[in-house]
Scaffold this active site. Structure first.
Site, mmCIF file in Angstrom:
data_model
loop_
_atom_site.group_PDB
_atom_site.id
_atom_site.type_symbol
_atom_site.label_atom_id
_atom_site.label_comp_id
_atom_site.label_asym_id
_atom_site.label_seq_id
_atom_site.Cartn_x
_atom_site.Cartn_y
_atom_site.Cartn_z
ATOM 1 N N ASP A 31 31.414 -32.912 29.113
ATOM 2 C CA ASP A 31 31.344 -32.105 27.879
ATOM 3 C C ASP A 31 33.037 -32.102 27.279
ATOM 4 O O ASP A 31 33.493 -31.785 28.000
ATOM 5 C CB ASP A 31 30.609 -30.800 27.801
ATOM 6 N N PHE A 81 22.880 -35.893 25.577
ATOM 7 C CA PHE A 81 22.704 -35.007 24.486
ATOM 8 C C PHE A 81 24.234 -34.989 23.740
ATOM 9 O O PHE A 81 24.237 -34.155 22.776
ATOM 10 C CB PHE A 81 22.800 -33.660 25.175
ATOM 11 N N ASN A 100 30.805 -41.630 16.815
ATOM 12 C CA ASN A 100 30.574 -40.888 17.764
ATOM 13 C C ASN A 100 29.103 -41.039 18.390
ATOM 14 O O ASN A 100 28.916 -41.092 19.609
ATOM 15 C CB ASN A 100 30.721 -39.355 17.331
ATOM 16 N N TYR A 152 23.194 -38.979 9.988
ATOM 17 C CA TYR A 152 22.578 -38.443 11.458
ATOM 18 C C TYR A 152 21.502 -39.186 11.734
ATOM 19 O O TYR A 152 21.452 -39.439 13.041
ATOM 20 C CB TYR A 152 22.596 -37.078 11.170
ATOM 21 N N ARG A 293 16.765 -26.985 -1.057
ATOM 22 C CA ARG A 293 17.898 -27.719 -0.951
ATOM 23 C C ARG A 293 17.798 -29.378 -0.825
ATOM 24 O O ARG A 293 16.738 -29.814 -0.513
ATOM 25 C CB ARG A 293 18.136 -27.291 0.790
ATOM 26 N N GLY A 295 17.390 -33.079 -0.225
ATOM 27 C CA GLY A 295 17.329 -33.781 0.874
ATOM 28 C C GLY A 295 16.121 -33.087 1.743
ATOM 29 O O GLY A 295 15.612 -34.056 2.708
ATOM 30 N N ASP A 296 15.579 -32.121 1.429
ATOM 31 C CA ASP A 296 14.674 -31.402 2.308
ATOM 32 C C ASP A 296 13.182 -31.872 2.011
ATOM 33 O O ASP A 296 12.927 -32.101 0.762
ATOM 34 C CB ASP A 296 14.633 -29.747 2.203
HETATM 35 N N1 UFG Z 1 15.894 -23.213 5.190
HETATM 36 C C1 UFG Z 1 16.036 -22.059 4.445
HETATM 37 N N2 UFG Z 1 17.041 -21.257 4.318
HETATM 38 C C2 UFG Z 1 18.191 -21.458 5.215
HETATM 39 C C3 UFG Z 1 18.221 -22.709 6.095
HETATM 40 C C4 UFG Z 1 17.037 -23.382 5.759
HETATM 41 O O1 UFG Z 1 14.920 -21.731 3.656
HETATM 42 O O2 UFG Z 1 19.101 -20.722 5.148
HETATM 43 C C5 UFG Z 1 14.497 -23.927 5.299
HETATM 44 C C6 UFG Z 1 14.840 -25.285 4.911
HETATM 45 O O3 UFG Z 1 14.546 -25.412 3.635
HETATM 46 C C7 UFG Z 1 13.670 -26.077 5.747
HETATM 47 C C8 UFG Z 1 13.413 -25.162 6.968
HETATM 48 O O4 UFG Z 1 14.282 -23.865 6.515
HETATM 49 O O5 UFG Z 1 12.487 -25.979 5.043
HETATM 50 C C9 UFG Z 1 14.141 -25.559 8.245
HETATM 51 O O6 UFG Z 1 15.612 -25.786 7.850
HETATM 52 P P1 UFG Z 1 16.565 -26.398 9.217
HETATM 53 O O7 UFG Z 1 18.065 -26.517 8.433
HETATM 54 O O8 UFG Z 1 16.483 -25.168 9.854
HETATM 55 O O9 UFG Z 1 16.169 -27.550 9.842
HETATM 56 P P2 UFG Z 1 15.736 -28.812 9.185
HETATM 57 O O10 UFG Z 1 14.209 -29.258 9.461
HETATM 58 O O11 UFG Z 1 16.486 -29.093 7.755
HETATM 59 O O12 UFG Z 1 17.139 -29.735 10.235
HETATM 60 C C10 UFG Z 1 16.144 -30.151 11.330
HETATM 61 C C11 UFG Z 1 17.118 -30.096 12.688
HETATM 62 C C12 UFG Z 1 18.538 -30.582 12.665
HETATM 63 C C13 UFG Z 1 18.258 -31.908 12.181
HETATM 64 C C14 UFG Z 1 17.418 -32.012 11.016
HETATM 65 C C15 UFG Z 1 17.283 -33.409 10.499
HETATM 66 O O13 UFG Z 1 17.166 -28.472 12.609
HETATM 67 O O14 UFG Z 1 19.198 -30.310 13.810
HETATM 68 O O15 UFG Z 1 16.243 -31.548 10.997
HETATM 69 O O16 UFG Z 1 17.292 -33.544 9.177
HETATM 70 F F1 UFG Z 1 19.276 -32.705 12.391
#
Ligand code: UFG
Length: 339
Positions: A31, A81, A100, A152, A293, A295-296
């Site tokens: 690491d 990892f 990376n 990513y 947010r 892209g979600d």
């Molecule tokens: N969310 C909130 N508030 C926050 C953070 C997140 O409401 O402060 C919501 C997001 O909109 C989503 C859910 O919580 O609906 C989960 O969000 P995360 O950021 O915890 O996780 P993601 O599904 O977006 O991300 C996951 C993994 C990442 C990975 C990513 C790829 O956690 O490591 O998928 O898109 F890289």
């Protein structure tokens, strides 16, 4: 078996080192400590009573990987990892992510294959699946590079393509692609957990920081999705279950290429996760609804049955186990490893 864990001092790597040692295997960590702490090895030793030696170096550098083999080899397996994983940052810095996340794989494969490893276990992601119409995602669900929203996720799918081609010309080698859904939780001892630098982007560590008073309130990113309570659904998996999935993959590895979803298969909404955390803490947390947010997706979750049938592995820990263990870790380490 002897396993080299590239990125082994990070969040998932450290929990996997613990699970490997507890299952009777030997773990060596490589690491560069850019996104974690060297104190992890001492915590692993306290939990397991065994050692996981740390080689400080980059998995992207052939010289450093060769040094790990010279000092601690031979290895039966490499677990990879060592990746950059912040989705938003990957959009800003695509070259850093492609360089990376692929250079590490090239260096580990070159050195590992030259030194006779039998298996290569790769940390992939459930975000390689590109079509929400396929929910719940099986391993055969659509994976279309151009439809993925960020570098990513694309770098992970590109890795899968590279690994499949490498396996074809190394027929005796096992390559296992483990597609993680949303890893959360911490070791139940509270000694090892997620230690994000700065303000967390992901929901669970963000809620934990609100619970200790380090951040003012949880922002719920949208409550108008087409989901039962309007908030986004994810397949959260306890990191110790995820770690045990790696041990199962190692022990069941056969020559060839295999991909497995590692998740619970249970969609959990933002509101459900926050409510579980509130049960762990014993009181309500300040929260408010914010805009979606960018892209979600509304929902992502998997069909984890292939891993159960072929690896004999199934996630057993509940959402309340996940939030309880995060709360325990957060209280014991309010400033992370370095306190
Ligand atoms: N969310 C909130 N508030 C926050 C953070 C997140 O409401 O402060 C919501 C997001 O909109 C989503 C859910 O919580 O609906 C989960 O969000 P995360 O950021 O915890 O996780 P993601 O599904 O977006 O991300 C996951 C993994 C990442 C990975 C990513 C790829 O956690 O490591 O998928 O898109 F890289």
């Amino acid at each position: 078996m002897r396993v080299l864990l590239a990125g082994g001092a990070g969040y998932v790597g450290a929990h996997t080192a613990i699970a490997l040692i507890e299952a009777g295997h030997e773990a060596v960590l490589l690491d560069d400590l850019t996104n974690t702490s060297g104190l992890v090895t001492e915590r692993i030793a306290r939990i397991t009573g065994g050692r996981a030696p740390l080689v400080a170096g980059s998995a992207a550098h052939v010289d450093d990987v060769e040094r790990a083999f010279a000092e601690h080899g031979p290895f039966d397996s490499i677990m990879h990892f060592a990746a950059k994983k912040a989705v938003g940052e990957s959009v800003e810095k695509p070259l850093d992510y492609y360089a990376n996340n692929l250079d590490t794989t090239y260096a580990l494969l070159r050195v590992g294959i030259a030194n006779g490893i039998r298996s290569f276990i790769f940390s992939s992601t459930g975000t390689v699946y590109s079509d929400p119409a396929d929910l719940p995602f099986t391993e055969e669900a659509t994976r279309n590079l151009v439809d993925l929203s960020n570098p990513y996720s694309k770098s992970k799918l590109m890795n899968e393509v590279v690994l499949a081609d490498v396996q074809k010309v190394n027929p005796g080698l096992n390559i296992t692609l483990l597609r993680y859904f949303n890893p959360v939780g911490a070791h139940e001892s509270g000694l090892v957990g997620e230690d994000p630098k700065g303000t967390p982007n992901n929901l669970m560590p963000f809620v934990a920081r609100v619970a200790v008073g380090a951040l003012p309130e949880v922002g719920i990113f949208g409550d108008d999705y087409d989901t039962p309570d309007g908030t986004g659904q994810r397949d959260y998996i306890h990191v110790v279950d995820l770690a045990e999935g790696h041990v199962a993959a190692l022990e069941k590895a056969q020559p060839g290429l295999a991909a497995y979803n590692l998740g619970t298969g249970i969609p959990v909404s933002v509101r459900e996760l926050v409510a579980s955390f509130e049960r762990a803490v014993g009181h309500e947390l300040p929260k408010s609804v914010k805009p979606r947010r960018a892209g979600d997706l509304a929902a992502t979750y998997c069909d984890p049955s292939k891993a159960e049938h072929e690896l004999g592995w199934k996630a057993t820990r509940t959402l309340d186990d996940m939030t309880r263990d995060v709360w325990n870790w957060q209280q014991k380490n309010p400033g992370g490893y370095e306190g």
